[in-house]
Design an enzyme around this catalytic site. Structure first.
Site, short mmCIF file in Angstrom:
data_model
loop_
_atom_site.label_atom_id
_atom_site.label_comp_id
_atom_site.label_asym_id
_atom_site.label_seq_id
_atom_site.Cartn_x
_atom_site.Cartn_y
_atom_site.Cartn_z
N CYS A 30 76.58 46.53 -52.75
CA CYS A 30 76.70 45.21 -52.12
C CYS A 30 75.59 45.01 -51.08
CB CYS A 30 78.07 45.09 -51.46
SG CYS A 30 78.25 43.60 -50.46
N LYS A 57 91.42 45.61 -55.44
CA LYS A 57 91.45 46.08 -54.05
C LYS A 57 92.81 46.68 -53.68
CE LYS A 57 88.30 42.33 -53.16
NZ LYS A 57 88.26 40.90 -52.84
N VAL A 70 83.78 43.21 -48.06
CA VAL A 70 82.99 44.25 -47.41
C VAL A 70 81.69 43.58 -46.96
CG1 VAL A 70 84.01 46.12 -48.74
CG2 VAL A 70 81.95 45.03 -49.61
N GLU A 83 82.59 40.65 -41.75
CA GLU A 83 81.46 39.73 -41.93
C GLU A 83 80.18 40.45 -41.48
OE1 GLU A 83 81.43 36.92 -43.55
OE2 GLU A 83 83.60 36.67 -43.71
N SER A 84 79.19 40.49 -42.37
CA SER A 84 78.03 41.36 -42.10
C SER A 84 77.28 41.06 -40.80
CB SER A 84 77.07 41.40 -43.30
OG SER A 84 76.57 40.13 -43.61
#
Length: 239
Positions: A30, A57, A70, A83-84
C-alpha cells in the site's frame, strides 16, 4: 515483524504493543502505508508491523479503526491514529529527533498545500491502468498527468533545491515518493517526459536509506497488482 503474513478475519488479536515501541497496521504494497513506513524508518523509530488482509479484515482491527484503513498506528497506551498524513505528522511531533516538517508555520503550511495539490495527482495512477485494461483511450488522462508532473518539475526548478523542501529530504518528499516508486509498475514512466529536475529528484530519492528499506522491486509490485486486478490480491506475495 514487517515481513509477517497478513492477519485476516478470524485471526488472533496481536498482543499489546511493547513498551518503547509503536505498532503500525499496514499492508506491504500500500503506497499510503508506505508513507508511514518511510517516516518511521527515516526517524529511526522502534516499531513493529501487523499486516492486514484488506479484503477480509479482522474484527479486532475494525474495532481499532472503524474505517478499516491502513496505515493505522497504535501506542502502548492503546491510542490509535490513522490516515497517512496524520500518522506521519504525529510521528514527527512525538519523536522530535530528526524533524521532517519545517519549524516555520508558513513553511509547514506550504508543505501541506503541496500535499493537497499532490492528492489530485495520485488518482491518475489508478485511472490510467484501469482505463487501459478496459480498452479505453487514456491519452487524455496521460496528457493531464504529464502536465501535472511538469508543474512539479517547474516547482523544483524554481526552488533550485535538491528536494521539495530544501537540500535535504523532508516530509513532503516522503509523502509523494511511493507513487514515483510505482511509475514503472503502472507503465507510466513515459509521463515523466522532459522533467529533468524531477528525474534528478527521483534518482536522489532512490539513494535514501529509508526509501531503500521500504521499497519492493518492480517485478514484485507487478505480480501483486496483477493478483489485485484479477480480484484475488496476494497480500503475502513473496513471503
Amino acid at each position: 515483524m514487517s515481513t509477517e503474513k497478513c492477519f485476516a478475519n478470524g485471526s488472533a488479536t496481536p498482543g499489546p504493543v511493547p513498551k518503547g515501541h509503536i505498532r503500525l497496521y499496514s499492508m506491504r504494497f500500500c503506497p499510503f502505508a508506505q508513507r508511514t513506513r518511510l517516516v518511521l524508518n527515516a526517524k529511526g523509530i522502534t516499531y513493529d508491523t501487523v499486516n492486514i488482509h484488506l479484503k477480509d479484515k479482522p474484527d479486532w482491527f475494525l474495532e481499532k479503526n472503524p474505517l478499516g484503513l491502513v496505515p493505522t498506528l497504535e501506542t502502548p497506551a492503546g491510542e490509535v491514529i490513522y490516515e497517512s498524513p496524520i500518522t506521519c505528522e504525529y510521528l514527527d511531533e512525538v519523536y522530535p529527533e530528526k524533524k521532517l516538517l519545517p519549524s516555520s508555520p508558513f513553511a509547514k503550511a506550504q508543505q501541506k498545500m503541496m500535499l493537497e495539490h499532490f492528492s489530485k495527482v495520485t488518482p491518475y495512477f489508478y485511472k490510467i491502468p484501469m482505463g487501459r485494461r478496459n480498452g479505453e483511450d487514456v491519452s487524455g488522462l496521460e496528457a493531464e498527468l504529464k502536465e501535472k508532473l511538469a508543474k512539479l518539475n517547474e516547482d523544483l526548478a524554481n526552488k533550485k533545491t535538491k528536494f521539495f523542501g530544501g537540500d535535504s529530504i523532508t516530509m513532503i518528499d516522503y509523502m509523494m515518493w511511493p507513487w514515483f516508486e510505482r511509475l514503472e509498475t503502472f507503465e507510466l514512466q513515459h509521463c515523466l517526459g522532459s522533467t529533468p529536475e524531477l528525474k534528478k529528484w527521483t534518482a536522489r530519492m532512490l539513494e535514501d536509506p529509508a526509501v531503500k528499506a521500504t521499497m519492493y522491486s518492480t517485478d514484485t509490485y507487478k505480480a501483486f497488482y496483477k493478483s489485485y486486478v484479477d480480484g484475488k490480491p496476494d497480500y503475502d506475495y513473496g513471503l
